[in-house]
Design an enzyme around this catalytic site. Sequence first.
Site, short mmCIF file in Angstrom:
data_model
loop_
_atom_site.label_atom_id
_atom_site.label_comp_id
_atom_site.label_asym_id
_atom_site.label_seq_id
_atom_site.Cartn_x
_atom_site.Cartn_y
_atom_site.Cartn_z
N TYR A 63 0.83 -1.21 0.00
CA TYR A 63 0.00 0.00 0.00
C TYR A 63 0.87 1.27 0.00
CZ TYR A 63 -3.07 3.56 2.11
OH TYR A 63 -3.75 4.71 2.39
N LYS B 189 9.07 -2.76 15.43
CA LYS B 189 9.40 -1.42 14.91
C LYS B 189 10.44 -0.74 15.80
CE LYS B 189 6.85 -1.43 11.30
NZ LYS B 189 7.53 -1.52 10.03
N TYR C 198 5.27 6.86 11.17
CA TYR C 198 4.02 7.22 10.49
C TYR C 198 2.89 7.27 11.50
CZ TYR C 198 6.28 4.74 6.51
OH TYR C 198 7.12 4.25 5.54
N TYR D 261 4.14 -6.58 17.12
CA TYR D 261 4.36 -5.77 15.90
C TYR D 261 5.06 -4.46 16.25
CZ TYR D 261 3.31 -2.20 12.45
OH TYR D 261 3.42 -1.14 11.58
N SER E 271 6.59 3.53 13.11
CA SER E 271 5.16 3.76 13.32
C SER E 271 4.94 4.51 14.63
CB SER E 271 4.46 2.40 13.39
OG SER E 271 3.15 2.54 13.89
N ALA E 272 3.85 5.26 14.66
CA ALA E 272 3.46 5.92 15.91
C ALA E 272 3.14 4.91 16.99
CB ALA E 272 2.25 6.81 15.64
N THR E 273 2.98 3.65 16.59
CA THR E 273 2.69 2.61 17.57
C THR E 273 3.86 2.38 18.54
OG1 THR E 273 1.60 0.46 17.73
CG2 THR E 273 3.47 0.57 16.29
N ASP F 106 10.27 -7.43 -3.15
CA ASP F 106 9.00 -7.78 -2.49
C ASP F 106 8.71 -9.25 -2.77
OD1 ASP F 106 6.13 -7.84 -1.69
OD2 ASP F 106 6.34 -5.66 -1.67
N ASN G 153 -8.69 -4.44 9.28
CA ASN G 153 -8.53 -4.10 10.69
C ASN G 153 -8.69 -2.61 10.92
OD1 ASN G 153 -7.64 -6.72 11.60
ND2 ASN G 153 -5.73 -6.32 10.50
N ARG H 247 -12.12 -1.42 21.61
CA ARG H 247 -11.23 -2.48 21.13
C ARG H 247 -10.02 -2.55 22.08
NH1 ARG H 247 -8.93 -1.85 15.03
NH2 ARG H 247 -7.92 -0.07 16.00
P1 NAD Z 1 1.68 -3.67 3.07
O1 NAD Z 1 1.47 -4.99 3.72
O2 NAD Z 1 0.71 -3.21 2.06
O3 NAD Z 1 3.14 -3.61 2.42
C1 NAD Z 1 4.24 -4.32 2.93
C2 NAD Z 1 4.93 -5.01 1.76
O4 NAD Z 1 6.07 -5.72 2.26
C3 NAD Z 1 4.04 -6.03 1.05
O5 NAD Z 1 4.08 -5.78 -0.33
C4 NAD Z 1 4.66 -7.38 1.40
O6 NAD Z 1 4.47 -8.33 0.39
C5 NAD Z 1 6.11 -6.99 1.62
N1 NAD Z 1 6.86 -7.89 2.50
C6 NAD Z 1 6.57 -8.23 3.78
N2 NAD Z 1 7.49 -9.08 4.27
C7 NAD Z 1 8.40 -9.29 3.26
C8 NAD Z 1 9.59 -10.06 3.13
N3 NAD Z 1 10.03 -10.82 4.14
N4 NAD Z 1 10.26 -10.02 1.98
C9 NAD Z 1 9.84 -9.26 0.94
N5 NAD Z 1 8.72 -8.51 1.00
C10 NAD Z 1 8.01 -8.52 2.15
O7 NAD Z 1 1.80 -2.60 4.26
P2 NAD Z 1 1.85 -1.01 4.20
O8 NAD Z 1 0.62 -0.50 4.84
O9 NAD Z 1 2.22 -0.54 2.85
O10 NAD Z 1 3.03 -0.74 5.21
C11 NAD Z 1 4.37 -0.61 4.79
C12 NAD Z 1 5.26 -0.48 6.02
O11 NAD Z 1 4.83 0.64 6.78
C13 NAD Z 1 5.19 -1.69 6.94
O12 NAD Z 1 6.48 -1.96 7.43
C14 NAD Z 1 4.28 -1.23 8.04
O13 NAD Z 1 4.58 -1.86 9.26
C15 NAD Z 1 4.60 0.25 8.11
N6 NAD Z 1 3.50 1.04 8.68
C16 NAD Z 1 2.25 0.95 8.13
C17 NAD Z 1 1.18 1.67 8.70
C18 NAD Z 1 -0.21 1.56 8.14
O14 NAD Z 1 -1.16 1.96 8.85
N7 NAD Z 1 -0.41 1.11 6.92
C19 NAD Z 1 1.41 2.49 9.81
C20 NAD Z 1 2.72 2.58 10.30
C21 NAD Z 1 3.75 1.85 9.74
N1 UFG Z 2 -12.01 1.93 14.57
C1 UFG Z 2 -13.36 1.66 14.66
N2 UFG Z 2 -13.89 0.65 13.92
C2 UFG Z 2 -13.13 -0.12 13.09
C3 UFG Z 2 -11.73 0.16 12.99
C4 UFG Z 2 -11.22 1.18 13.74
O1 UFG Z 2 -14.08 2.33 15.40
O2 UFG Z 2 -13.65 -1.04 12.44
C5 UFG Z 2 -11.45 3.05 15.33
C6 UFG Z 2 -10.38 2.63 16.34
O3 UFG Z 2 -10.95 2.25 17.56
C7 UFG Z 2 -9.52 3.90 16.42
C8 UFG Z 2 -9.64 4.51 15.01
O4 UFG Z 2 -10.80 3.92 14.44
O5 UFG Z 2 -10.09 4.81 17.33
C9 UFG Z 2 -8.44 4.19 14.12
O6 UFG Z 2 -8.23 2.78 14.10
P1 UFG Z 2 -7.23 2.08 13.07
O7 UFG Z 2 -7.27 0.63 13.32
O8 UFG Z 2 -7.52 2.55 11.70
O9 UFG Z 2 -5.81 2.69 13.46
P2 UFG Z 2 -4.97 2.61 14.82
O10 UFG Z 2 -4.61 4.01 15.20
O11 UFG Z 2 -5.63 1.79 15.83
O12 UFG Z 2 -3.67 1.80 14.38
C10 UFG Z 2 -3.05 2.01 13.12
C11 UFG Z 2 -2.37 0.71 12.70
C12 UFG Z 2 -1.20 0.43 13.57
C13 UFG Z 2 -0.29 1.60 13.55
C14 UFG Z 2 -1.02 2.83 14.02
C15 UFG Z 2 -0.14 4.05 13.98
O13 UFG Z 2 -3.27 -0.36 12.79
O14 UFG Z 2 -0.50 -0.68 13.10
O15 UFG Z 2 -2.14 3.06 13.17
O16 UFG Z 2 0.48 4.15 12.75
F1 UFG Z 2 0.76 1.38 14.36
#
Ligand code: NAD
Ligand code: UFG
Length: 349
Positions: free
Chosen positions: A18, A162, A186, A158, A134-136, A38, A207, A303
């Site tokens: 993504y 990070k 992020y 997870y 991640s902000a997590t 990838d 999720n 949750r």
């Molecule tokens: P995503 O799952 O869409 O992209 C991750 C990509 O990494 C996928 O294409 C997957 O196939 C590839 N990948 C995973 N493990 C691999 C491996 N061992 N070898 C080769 N490729 C591998 O996720 P995303 O949302 O694009 O997130 C990208 C990064 O940003 C992740 O590391 C995620 O933890 C981090 N991140 C995402 C969010 C979010 O909310 N989407 C928030 C904070 C951080």
């Molecule tokens: N929420 C709902 N219903 C849903 C899904 C989410 O009410 O079906 C609410 C959650 O309770 C929260 C808000 O929407 O209040 C955002 O939830 P997300 O799951 O979209 O995002 P989070 O902030 O919980 O977590 C996400 C990623 C984590 C990442 C974090 C910070 O899941 O992996 O953002 O980057 F670490």
Amino acid sequence: MPSRAEIEKVVLTGGAGYIGSHVAVALLEAGRDVLIVDNFCNSHPEAVVRIGELAPGNLELLERDLADPAHKDDIVKAVCDFGAQGAVHLAGLKAVGESVAEPARYYRNNLGATLTLIEALNAAAAKTIVFSSSATVYGERNKNPVTEAGATGPTNPYGRTKLFIEDILKDVAAANSAWRAVNLRYFNPVGAHASGRIGEDPGDIPNNLFPFIAQVAVGRRDKLRVFGDDYPTRDGTGVRDYIHVSDLAHGHLSALDWLAARQKGGAIDVNLGTGVGYSVLEAVAAFKRASNRDIPYEIAPRRTGDIAEIYADAGLAKKLFGWRAEKTLDDMCADHWRWQRMNPDGYRG
Ligand code: NAD
Ligand code: UFG
């Protein structure tokens, strides 16, 4: 003419995902050569085809598992042959609940992938890396807006991967001053490329809030469950810092350019967020406006593991990189909706 930087050849791990697909487009549009590594464990090869259509340029793909020792030699060789000058590292598994159920898989994948990449970059003498943290990683008790000095304390495997990777990069940079790293923390990436051609494609039940809302709007799911309306926030629902994925993608380019211009080594943590928080109900209302569809919802219990409110202090990214998020919540919803409407079944459609 795109501005020329020192780092023209960029390894992009997780580039089919993504966020990675948007980073790939941003890099290619800036005239960089990109090698995506990838294994498609959570993405689709069609994303790479569409990246090439959106941003013609020098794009290569290596389909390998970064965490598989049997693939390491191939990866090191490909990174060297490509002439890599630096990397943007996004490959990783990211589902919080899955990481609680299968912690060893998460540690092996996320840490193993990083260690292989470090080895490859060492071999290629390309010791520059931008990492997707991640902000997590922040603990639960920080005051908003959260600065990079906020206390860390992730609550699941997870999040710990990070934080560990941030620390690995700090140790690597401390050991060898040729290494330069930025850990980008992020906040909540949402939206899609304005073309509607690339976006988030959760294979299973989403999720996260935005993909769930989008699937309700398009009729794939009946209703949204709002997790809790009794938080100490303005309407009782959770507040987050949603950031448009294209703004986020440009943040990576800015970080890479900043590293390229930097004389000294070291690793630094930088938030990527907008600095503004929106509640779940505000997000629902905005998506309703953008899609012109009804978004039925019900209030459900909180949750486990959720916090009431978190949003970024986005000042450091502005100060160091000259970057800030530009797109509004309405832009995020409009673009997310366009992607969902044009690709109701994601890349498989
Ligand atoms: P995503 O799952 O869409 O992209 C991750 C990509 O990494 C996928 O294409 C997957 O196939 C590839 N990948 C995973 N493990 C691999 C491996 N061992 N070898 C080769 N490729 C591998 O996720 P995303 O949302 O694009 O997130 C990208 C990064 O940003 C992740 O590391 C995620 O933890 C981090 N991140 C995402 C969010 C979010 O909310 N989407 C928030 C904070 C951080
Ligand atoms: N929420 C709902 N219903 C849903 C899904 C989410 O009410 O079906 C609410 C959650 O309770 C929260 C808000 O929407 O209040 C955002 O939830 P997300 O799951 O979209 O995002 P989070 O902030 O919980 O977590 C996400 C990623 C984590 C990442 C974090 C910070 O899941 O992996 O953002 O980057 F670490």
